[in-house]
Write a protein that holds these residues in place. Structure first.
Motif, PDB file in Angstrom:
ATOM      1  N   SER A 138      50.712  30.036  45.843  1.00 34.55           N
ATOM      2  CA  SER A 138      49.801  30.272  45.779  1.00 34.55           C
ATOM      3  C   SER A 138      48.864  31.264  44.300  1.00 34.55           C
ATOM      4  CB  SER A 138      48.626  30.169  47.197  1.00 34.55           C
ATOM      5  OG  SER A 138      48.112  31.626  47.614  1.00 34.55           O
ATOM      6  N   THR A 139      47.368  30.416  43.985  1.00 38.23           N
ATOM      7  CA  THR A 139      47.039  31.149  43.292  1.00 38.23           C
ATOM      8  C   THR A 139      45.839  30.734  42.763  1.00 38.23           C
ATOM      9  OG1 THR A 139      48.706  31.178  41.009  1.00 38.23           O
ATOM     10  CG2 THR A 139      47.008  31.633  40.148  1.00 38.23           C
ATOM     11  N   VAL A 140      44.478  31.850  43.249  1.00 36.47           N
ATOM     12  CA  VAL A 140      43.410  31.419  42.782  1.00 36.47           C
ATOM     13  C   VAL A 140      42.660  31.790  41.800  1.00 36.47           C
ATOM     14  CG1 VAL A 140      43.368  31.428  45.130  1.00 36.47           C
ATOM     15  CG2 VAL A 140      42.626  33.898  44.206  1.00 36.47           C
ATOM     16  N   LYS A 141      41.680  31.916  41.344  1.00 35.28           N
ATOM     17  CA  LYS A 141      40.261  32.450  40.416  1.00 35.28           C
ATOM     18  C   LYS A 141      39.633  33.464  40.778  1.00 35.28           C
ATOM     19  CE  LYS A 141      39.807  30.706  36.056  1.00 35.28           C
ATOM     20  NZ  LYS A 141      38.610  30.047  35.788  1.00 35.28           N
ATOM     21  N   ILE A 142      39.237  34.809  40.302  1.00 38.33           N
ATOM     22  CA  ILE A 142      38.266  35.806  41.111  1.00 38.33           C
ATOM     23  C   ILE A 142      37.211  35.539  40.245  1.00 38.33           C
ATOM     24  CG2 ILE A 142      39.683  36.393  42.648  1.00 38.33           C
ATOM     25  CD1 ILE A 142      39.401  38.789  40.911  1.00 38.33           C
ATOM     26  N   LEU A 143      36.050  36.296  40.353  1.00 36.62           N
ATOM     27  CA  LEU A 143      35.500  35.990  39.644  1.00 36.62           C
ATOM     28  C   LEU A 143      35.021  38.208  40.457  1.00 36.62           C
ATOM     29  CD1 LEU A 143      32.180  37.161  38.699  1.00 36.62           C
ATOM     30  CD2 LEU A 143      30.770  35.998  40.664  1.00 36.62           C
TER      31      LEU A 143
END
Length: 468
Positions: free
Chosen positions: A161-166
């Motif tokens: 899986s791939t996510v974007k984080i802040l």
């Protein structure tokens, strides 16, 4: 669990651009630290000066109904995170004893949102903090450190899986450093496919998506297989009435999602069925605005969970490949306790199951056998037809109403299978075109009610095929 990258020290007050660094320490792979613990603060995001690609590409898509918002998970961004581990920076690495091999998280720079837009995010965080801490007499300031893609891999090459984080922190307390997975961002196309076809289907079963989206009615969802957690997080953020149970067998995967991929730590449940943390951290309250209170992440075998729970679910999403890219037989064998119990865990009128399947090894020899090289590389494909038939037999059975179908996923070799109860067509006569037109119509409804950043239609109609 080892953090192989550098880690943060506390940033200097009023500083946005510089951080000193030190080497990371070891993380216990089975213990999830509190979101405000020193261990968790040290694990992640070694570079404040994240590399930025020049410019900001604003994608403004539109439909005949509304102007679409920018999709930060658009496939055009895949080039930023699709590379090998050596192209990224390893922020977490450990070995699983649950069949997933080496579990790692690689970080890659994200070009969007650009640094020009961070100030707006800081103001949003400050407003959220003020809403929660009404008794405070001072104005808290927040600083955004940046955005990154985080890719979860099994055995170094399977992209799970791939996510974007802040990453952000409170200026008055730099130790409050926290990660927030971006809940509106689905980076992998098969997740958009599962979501689109699943919600369009249940909406076709006289289920009122608008009322659950606004929180006027409740919706119960089960996600089997967690990964980075982007699907359950997206569902909970878009559907205010949704309570989402998540089942993940591997504690290493759970730890990776919380420590390195910004999934809410408060969602983690202990074996007794209670929250692992008695109350959410202040940063959880600021970042999630109650979303974390509707997520329940269990470390459990899917079969054990389905046998023990008494919940009846409106929807069940299944994405349960292991480190060898194999879909466990007990999750589709009609003689298994899981499949025998599944029927009673679904709502009798509109219960819907969505399953992610790998379809790219459906290339058989003339005698129907799978070529040996494909069997080694893509072991799931030869079972796709059996899996589909098994779920339709269990979920629909001899019911007069119900539906089973598959769609292909663009850009990658996956397919989404959907089986539901209560799919209603006026007059009782059904054929492929009538069913597809119904689903396409409902996909527009879902898309607009939930204000989705992508079109459901392209996922609903792509390779649509009814199950016999």
């Amino acid at each position: 669990m080892t953090n192989t990258g550098d880690s943060f020290k506390k940033p200097k007050k009023n500083s946005r651009d510089k951080l000193t660094q030190k080497k990371g320490d070891l993380i216990n792979q089975t213990q999830i630290p509190h979101p405000n613990s020193k261990t968790l603060r040290q694990v992640l995001l070694p570079d404040l000066m994240w590399r930025r690609r020049a410019g900001w590409n604003i994608r403004k898509l539109s439909t005949a109904i509304r102007r679409r918002i920018n999709d930060e998970g658009d496939w055009s961004y895949a080039s930023e995170w699709w590379g090998t581990e050596s192209d990224g920076r390893i922020v977490l690495r450990s070995t699983s004893d649950k069949g997933n091999g080496v579990v790692s998280v690689a970080a890659f720079p994200a070009s969007n949102p650009s640094k020009l837009h961070w100030a707006a995010t800081e103001r949003w965080l400050e407003q959220r903090y003020a809403e929660i801490n009404k008794t405070q007499c001072y104005n808290e300031k927040f600083r955004v450190l940046g955005y990154e893609w985080r890719a979860l891999r099994f055995n170094d090459d399977t992209r799970q899986s791939t996510v974007k984080i802040l990453a952000a922190f409170r200026q008055s307390e730099p130790a409050s450093f926290a990660l927030m997975q971006q809940p509106h961002c689905l980076a992998v196309p098969y997740l958009k496919s599962m979501l689109s076809v699943g919600l369009a289907t249940i909406a076709s079963c006289d289920f009122n998506v608008k009322k659950v989206a606004t929180g006027k009615e409740k919706m119960s969802i089960l996600c089997i297989g967690h990964g980075g957690g982007s699907l359950p997080l997206f569902l909970a953020s878009k559907i205010q009435g949704a309570a989402v149970d998540i089942v993940e067998i591997d504690p290493v995967v759970i730890s990776a999602s919380v420590q390195a991929m910004g999934f809410p730590a408060y969602s983690v449940m202990n074996p007794s069925g209670k929250r692992a943390f008695s109350k959410p951290d202040i940063m959880d309250e600021v970042l999630w605005k109650g979303i974390h209170e509707r997520l329940f992440l269990y470390e459990s075998d899917a079969e054990d969970f389905i046998l023990k729970t008494t919940n009846v679910y409106d929807m069940i999403f299944i994405d349960a490949y292991d480190g060898e890219d194999i879909f466990p037989r007990k999750l589709w064998d009609t003689d298994s306790p899981f499949m025998k119990t599944l029927s009673s865990r679904l709502h009798p009128d509109h219960g819907t199951v969505v399953v992610n399947l790998h379809s790219d090894s459906e290339v058989l020899n003339p005698d129907g056998s799978v070529p040996s090289i494909l069997e080694q590389v893509l072991p799931m494909g030869k079972y796709v037809s059996q899996v589909c038939q098994a779920y339709k037999d269990v979920v629909v059975g001899s019911r007069d109403s119900g539906l089973g179908f598959t769609v292909s996923v663009p850009w990658i070799c996956n397919m989404s299978m959907v089986v539901c109860r209560g799919f209603g067509i006026k007059g009782g006569y059904t054929n492929r075109d009538v069913m597809l037109n119904t689903l396409m119509s409902k996909s527009f409804e879902v898309e607009n009610v939930l204000n989705l950043p992508f079109s459901c239609l392209q996922y609903v109609k792509r390779g649509f095929s009814l199950l016999d």
